[in-house]
Design a protein around this motif. Sequence first.
Motif, PDB file in Angstrom:
ATOM      1  N   TYR A 188       7.233   1.806   0.748  1.00 33.92           N
ATOM      2  CA  TYR A 188       6.379   2.524   0.775  1.00 33.92           C
ATOM      3  C   TYR A 188       6.069   3.087   1.782  1.00 33.92           C
ATOM      4  O   TYR A 188       6.185   2.444   2.567  1.00 33.92           O
ATOM      5  CB  TYR A 188       4.625   1.591   0.242  1.00 33.92           C
ATOM      6  CG  TYR A 188       3.936   2.230  -0.353  1.00 33.92           C
ATOM      7  CD1 TYR A 188       3.547   2.814  -0.967  1.00 33.92           C
ATOM      8  CD2 TYR A 188       3.011   2.308   0.924  1.00 33.92           C
ATOM      9  CE1 TYR A 188       2.617   3.547  -1.107  1.00 33.92           C
ATOM     10  CE2 TYR A 188       1.710   2.231   1.295  1.00 33.92           C
ATOM     11  CZ  TYR A 188       1.135   3.173   0.010  1.00 33.92           C
ATOM     12  OH  TYR A 188       0.124   4.081  -0.160  1.00 33.92           O
ATOM     13  N   SER A 189       5.417   4.306   1.773  1.00 37.37           N
ATOM     14  CA  SER A 189       5.396   4.693   2.703  1.00 37.37           C
ATOM     15  C   SER A 189       3.839   6.310   2.762  1.00 37.37           C
ATOM     16  O   SER A 189       3.579   6.389   1.759  1.00 37.37           O
ATOM     17  CB  SER A 189       5.433   5.661   4.280  1.00 37.37           C
ATOM     18  OG  SER A 189       6.110   6.469   3.049  1.00 37.37           O
ATOM     19  N   GLN A 190       3.098   5.940   3.643  1.00 31.65           N
ATOM     20  CA  GLN A 190       1.381   6.223   3.609  1.00 31.65           C
ATOM     21  C   GLN A 190       1.484   7.446   5.107  1.00 31.65           C
ATOM     22  O   GLN A 190       1.074   6.705   5.538  1.00 31.65           O
ATOM     23  CB  GLN A 190      -0.215   6.047   3.301  1.00 31.65           C
ATOM     24  CG  GLN A 190       0.122   5.302   3.846  1.00 31.65           C
ATOM     25  CD  GLN A 190      -1.651   4.372   3.227  1.00 31.65           C
ATOM     26  OE1 GLN A 190      -1.336   4.404   2.241  1.00 31.65           O
ATOM     27  NE2 GLN A 190      -2.235   3.797   4.211  1.00 31.65           N
TER      28      GLN A 190
ATOM     29  N   TYR B 177      -3.918  -5.976   5.735  1.00 31.87           N
ATOM     30  CA  TYR B 177      -4.345  -5.492   4.588  1.00 31.87           C
ATOM     31  C   TYR B 177      -5.535  -5.070   4.573  1.00 31.87           C
ATOM     32  O   TYR B 177      -6.000  -4.369   3.413  1.00 31.87           O
ATOM     33  CB  TYR B 177      -3.568  -6.346   3.864  1.00 31.87           C
ATOM     34  CG  TYR B 177      -3.499  -5.865   2.644  1.00 31.87           C
ATOM     35  CD1 TYR B 177      -2.011  -5.611   1.726  1.00 31.87           C
ATOM     36  CD2 TYR B 177      -4.218  -6.351   1.361  1.00 31.87           C
ATOM     37  CE1 TYR B 177      -2.031  -5.112   0.683  1.00 31.87           C
ATOM     38  CE2 TYR B 177      -4.295  -6.025  -0.113  1.00 31.87           C
ATOM     39  CZ  TYR B 177      -3.151  -5.532  -0.475  1.00 31.87           C
ATOM     40  OH  TYR B 177      -3.475  -5.462  -2.037  1.00 31.87           O
ATOM     41  N   GLN B 181      -5.241  -1.108   6.791  1.00 32.92           N
ATOM     42  CA  GLN B 181      -4.780  -0.613   5.040  1.00 32.92           C
ATOM     43  C   GLN B 181      -5.692   0.218   4.494  1.00 32.92           C
ATOM     44  O   GLN B 181      -5.424   1.083   3.435  1.00 32.92           O
ATOM     45  CB  GLN B 181      -3.766  -1.470   4.634  1.00 32.92           C
ATOM     46  CG  GLN B 181      -2.531  -1.742   5.364  1.00 32.92           C
ATOM     47  CD  GLN B 181      -1.602  -2.215   4.572  1.00 32.92           C
ATOM     48  OE1 GLN B 181      -1.283  -3.265   4.866  1.00 32.92           O
ATOM     49  NE2 GLN B 181      -1.478  -2.354   3.767  1.00 32.92           N
ATOM     50  N   LYS B 182      -7.626  -0.150   4.390  1.00 29.74           N
ATOM     51  CA  LYS B 182      -8.425   0.414   4.018  1.00 29.74           C
ATOM     52  C   LYS B 182      -9.142   1.862   4.822  1.00 29.74           C
ATOM     53  O   LYS B 182      -9.492   2.476   4.647  1.00 29.74           O
ATOM     54  CB  LYS B 182      -9.264  -0.571   3.590  1.00 29.74           C
ATOM     55  CG  LYS B 182      -9.013  -1.418   2.362  1.00 29.74           C
ATOM     56  CD  LYS B 182      -9.342  -2.421   1.700  1.00 29.74           C
ATOM     57  CE  LYS B 182      -8.922  -3.268   0.780  1.00 29.74           C
ATOM     58  NZ  LYS B 182     -10.111  -4.182   0.316  1.00 29.74           N
ATOM     59  N   LEU B 183      -7.761   2.130   5.665  1.00 25.29           N
ATOM     60  CA  LEU B 183      -8.938   3.080   6.342  1.00 25.29           C
ATOM     61  C   LEU B 183      -8.074   4.407   6.340  1.00 25.29           C
ATOM     62  O   LEU B 183      -7.453   4.227   6.036  1.00 25.29           O
ATOM     63  CB  LEU B 183      -8.576   2.981   8.048  1.00 25.29           C
ATOM     64  CG  LEU B 183      -9.359   1.557   9.174  1.00 25.29           C
ATOM     65  CD1 LEU B 183      -8.417   1.055   9.967  1.00 25.29           C
ATOM     66  CD2 LEU B 183     -10.864   1.610   9.119  1.00 25.29           C
ATOM     67  N   ASP B 184      -9.375   5.635   6.293  1.00 26.79           N
ATOM     68  CA  ASP B 184      -8.472   7.076   6.326  1.00 26.79           C
ATOM     69  C   ASP B 184      -7.546   7.143   7.186  1.00 26.79           C
ATOM     70  O   ASP B 184      -7.712   6.611   8.174  1.00 26.79           O
ATOM     71  CB  ASP B 184      -9.917   7.476   5.508  1.00 26.79           C
ATOM     72  CG  ASP B 184      -9.266   9.394   5.493  1.00 26.79           C
ATOM     73  OD1 ASP B 184      -8.462   8.951   5.127  1.00 26.79           O
ATOM     74  OD2 ASP B 184     -10.273  10.166   6.113  1.00 26.79           O
ATOM     75  N   PHE B 186      -4.715   6.000   8.376  1.00 26.16           N
ATOM     76  CA  PHE B 186      -4.042   4.513   8.197  1.00 26.16           C
ATOM     77  C   PHE B 186      -2.675   5.051   7.910  1.00 26.16           C
ATOM     78  O   PHE B 186      -2.573   4.876   6.346  1.00 26.16           O
ATOM     79  CB  PHE B 186      -4.370   3.135   7.964  1.00 26.16           C
ATOM     80  CG  PHE B 186      -4.050   2.346   8.345  1.00 26.16           C
ATOM     81  CD1 PHE B 186      -3.487   1.559  10.550  1.00 26.16           C
ATOM     82  CD2 PHE B 186      -3.527   1.535   8.125  1.00 26.16           C
ATOM     83  CE1 PHE B 186      -3.029   0.988  10.405  1.00 26.16           C
ATOM     84  CE2 PHE B 186      -2.411   0.374   8.239  1.00 26.16           C
ATOM     85  CZ  PHE B 186      -2.414   0.175   9.295  1.00 26.16           C
ATOM     86  N   ASN B 187      -1.676   5.366   9.109  1.00 32.11           N
ATOM     87  CA  ASN B 187      -0.359   5.747   8.987  1.00 32.11           C
ATOM     88  C   ASN B 187       0.442   3.987   8.978  1.00 32.11           C
ATOM     89  O   ASN B 187       0.504   2.956   9.126  1.00 32.11           O
ATOM     90  CB  ASN B 187       0.384   6.485  10.358  1.00 32.11           C
ATOM     91  CG  ASN B 187       0.018   7.286   9.446  1.00 32.11           C
ATOM     92  OD1 ASN B 187      -0.599   8.345   8.809  1.00 32.11           O
ATOM     93  ND2 ASN B 187      -0.038   8.156  10.886  1.00 32.11           N
ATOM     94  N   TYR B 188       1.064   4.183   7.429  1.00 34.07           N
ATOM     95  CA  TYR B 188       1.718   2.417   6.655  1.00 34.07           C
ATOM     96  C   TYR B 188       3.015   2.750   6.025  1.00 34.07           C
ATOM     97  O   TYR B 188       3.608   3.695   5.801  1.00 34.07           O
ATOM     98  CB  TYR B 188       0.754   2.164   6.316  1.00 34.07           C
ATOM     99  CG  TYR B 188       1.763   0.575   6.189  1.00 34.07           C
ATOM    100  CD1 TYR B 188       1.713  -0.518   6.827  1.00 34.07           C
ATOM    101  CD2 TYR B 188       1.748   0.960   4.022  1.00 34.07           C
ATOM    102  CE1 TYR B 188       2.246  -2.065   6.532  1.00 34.07           C
ATOM    103  CE2 TYR B 188       3.054  -0.645   3.726  1.00 34.07           C
ATOM    104  CZ  TYR B 188       2.914  -2.093   4.685  1.00 34.07           C
ATOM    105  OH  TYR B 188       3.291  -2.896   4.407  1.00 34.07           O
ATOM    106  N   SER B 189       4.164   2.020   6.423  1.00 35.67           N
ATOM    107  CA  SER B 189       5.572   2.316   6.242  1.00 35.67           C
ATOM    108  C   SER B 189       5.802   0.986   6.285  1.00 35.67           C
ATOM    109  O   SER B 189       6.212   0.408   7.085  1.00 35.67           O
ATOM    110  CB  SER B 189       5.855   3.526   6.133  1.00 35.67           C
ATOM    111  OG  SER B 189       6.905   2.883   7.970  1.00 35.67           O
ATOM    112  N   GLN B 190       6.730   0.276   5.056  1.00 36.51           N
ATOM    113  CA  GLN B 190       7.456  -0.049   4.719  1.00 36.51           C
ATOM    114  C   GLN B 190       8.562  -0.467   3.977  1.00 36.51           C
ATOM    115  O   GLN B 190       8.643  -0.180   3.124  1.00 36.51           O
ATOM    116  CB  GLN B 190       6.964  -1.591   4.035  1.00 36.51           C
ATOM    117  CG  GLN B 190       5.959  -1.549   2.365  1.00 36.51           C
ATOM    118  CD  GLN B 190       5.575  -2.012   1.769  1.00 36.51           C
ATOM    119  OE1 GLN B 190       4.955  -2.940   1.750  1.00 36.51           O
ATOM    120  NE2 GLN B 190       5.999  -2.864   0.694  1.00 36.51           N
TER     121      GLN B 190
END
Lengths: 460, 460
Positions: A188-190, B177, B181-184, B186-190
């Motif tokens: 998953y990535s955003q 999490y 991860q609820k912030l507008d 916020f870049n995230y990838s797994q």
Amino acid sequence: MENNQIKNTKTATVIGAGLVGSLWAIYLKNAGYQVNVFERRSDMRLNKISAGKSINLATSYRGWKALDELGIGDEIRKIAIPMYGRTLHHQNGDTAYQPYGNNNQAIYSVSRGDINSKLMSIAEENSNVKIYFNQECVAVNLDLGKAVFKDTTTGVSKEVVADVVFATDGAFSAARYNGFQKLDRFNYSQNYIPDGYREILLPANEDGSFKLSVETLHIWPRGRFMLIALPNFDGSFTCTLFMPFDGHEHCFNNLTSKEKVNTFFKELFPDFYELMPNVADSWEDHPLSSLAIIRCFPWTRGKVALMGDAAHATVPFFGQGMNCGFEDCSVMWSLMQKHAENWDAIFKEYETLRKPNGDAVQDLSLQNYIVMRDKVADPDFLLLQKIERRINFLYPDAYFPLYSMVSFTDISYHTALTKGNEQENKIKQLISENAITKDTPDAKIDEIIHQYIQKSSSLN
Amino acid sequence: MENNQIKNTKTATVIGAGLVGSLWAIYLKNAGYQVNVFERRSDMRLNKISAGKSINLATSYRGWKALDELGIGDEIRKIAIPMYGRTLHHQNGDTAYQPYGNNNQAIYSVSRGDINSKLMSIAEENSNVKIYFNQECVAVNLDLGKAVFKDTTTGVSKEVVADVVFATDGAFSAARYNGFQKLDRFNYSQNYIPDGYREILLPANEDGSFKLSVETLHIWPRGRFMLIALPNFDGSFTCTLFMPFDGHEHCFNNLTSKEKVNTFFKELFPDFYELMPNVADSWEDHPLSSLAIIRCFPWTRGKVALMGDAAHATVPFFGQGMNCGFEDCSVMWSLMQKHAENWDAIFKEYETLRKPNGDAVQDLSLQNYIVMRDKVADPDFLLLQKIERRINFLYPDAYFPLYSMVSFTDISYHTALTKGNEQENKIKQLISENAITKDTPDAKIDEIIHQYIQKSSSLN
């Protein structure tokens, strides 16, 4: 849901009654499914609510293909305005027109709310589709095809089990969050781009006429940012400013007062400012919003599949978000026929086929932001485009420009991206090897093209 | 928490009493903070529970630097076994030894449970650090520095407010999490790699002696997969098999029975099989686990910072996960001094400095999997390594091998990655231009190196 109890009725749950969910409910209904659709928001047909963050969409070939496959294309065409090309507005007030394709090819501006409402109503036209509103998806069991929805008006939760479940609840899909994102080995990535957007409504003239030429997409390309405008049926234009949040001379975080907004438009978009001198008063009418690319995999597990933005949300710069989501439906539908509704086989092939195209439409969208905001005003790009269109005109079977492949065919996004970039390199080479400039006579260009095509049987 | 009420006491919340959280609590204590640490699991010192998924760690320069900065390095050295190089086990039974560096440089095998327990006890040595166990972080308010913990034994939740909050709760950080991860924007990838791992304990001989040579890291490189073994204090070795889950001739999903496990070890790791003919019986002792790279940004917001795996979880192949997390602590500590505990300034510089290094340690880790499982047995790589070590020996100021930069210095991971790859390309060029082979005499190689260094003042 009463019908869940009737034996031998095939049942489907659709999570989200947005564009893709509503369209997919129609496909499922046609395939004989009893379909229950659960939508988090209230019924947009009863309440004047926004159907999401953007107001306009551009429907192109892939969207029409799905709509026509269901026999509802003509109904949607009634609420669509063709746009045959781009009208560029330079800072000095000059304008230029670039057709999107040959043969009067067009993309079509539609109101998101209008098309969504129509699709919901078509879906509900007989009793086999029921849409439940104010239903928040709070849990999903992928293997059992079970979803739990909380009624946001009563607070009451209910469990719904179906033969097959489709999550079409958008970029921040609750079904994906509650189901897929808890799986081990779920990728998953955003990724947010550094730019945001704000919409501005340019109203019609008092007599209802358009303030800008209609049947075209207006762009004010300014290098690192841009303003665009799409026509609405009531004579207004939905305009959108795309710009970095911060870190640049021109960025949203610098526009902190009405005066600054005023000066910004007056200086950078003088012709627009003349049409809308009160732009600063409308500045706060729509929120400043962010833009993200969301990738994930797998897209299916057990009895549940992700479709549309829930699987592959993109930035909007190729106008392909809805079109790609609708194509997901076309593809899923063709696989239902191919695999005789063996959902394990359908889901496996669906995600294998569509994942590279989801990735490609995202790459294409990112790439096209630079085209729209910057390259359209670059003389080198204009020359390249001119030659592209000319090759396509002379050898329509040998050559498709990238924009045409994406917007006017159903060549896979992945193939379009690969071929498009290869072609661009070949044309750049053609231009440099033959020292073509904007002053090269058309006849000479044609001669170069003929020679080139004879040497290499095709540019594809 | 009683002390929260005392005026002028600086307070900190640390979420997670793992390696980084426990170490960071010691730093904070030394800086005069009243520190409350909340750990989801029970106290590993009281109950024999696993302190996470892997049993062994390799401590290298960056880890020791942080420990020594706090004056506790020697205490940890007592429970560490040096490994001066790699011992390769080929399929035919041959072994080969590759030193990690010059000058007896080593990395140190430590038990995760032992070092974690020791750090917790050191942290608690006076009343300024209190560790609360069985505390699940269920909510975080980043701007207020408020966190809510649910006691998993009583079900009771409590709110904790502190001047500053550190999330050191690992790859699947609950604080990240529930907060970030609820912030507008916020870049995230797994991203999971296609490979998983399973641990196997190779017991000591009956007299307590080691079954394999100690003071070395054992590798059975097999191209697409590998087995490794690290020594434990009790004479046992913790062995780990890294291999694709599926899609290959040799993959976890094919090892579906004791017989298959048996045949697999007998055929592919014959010398290991001889030491542990009952390997199939121990196969289920440890779970099959997945491996992911987790990237995100920003790492700080309001009063909260992510540190260690919560910010930059990596795959384990460079043995840098703990070392990088400990270096986060060193860096945060130096910034506390630089910015006189102005946390806004500290956090801003911390994430700006550390993010490129978090990304780099992840890239290095992925790269080193290929080195360990494949390249270490490749004659071209061995030649490259030999020349690398020779240049480093002849010109220690001009040249650091990548492995040494990462493991034996605190050169930033980002610089190490960039320089390391540049250097490798230069040495490859040196080899090809001078037609060096494994048979080239050492004197000739030295001559080539001298000439090369004279031309280009340095390889860095």
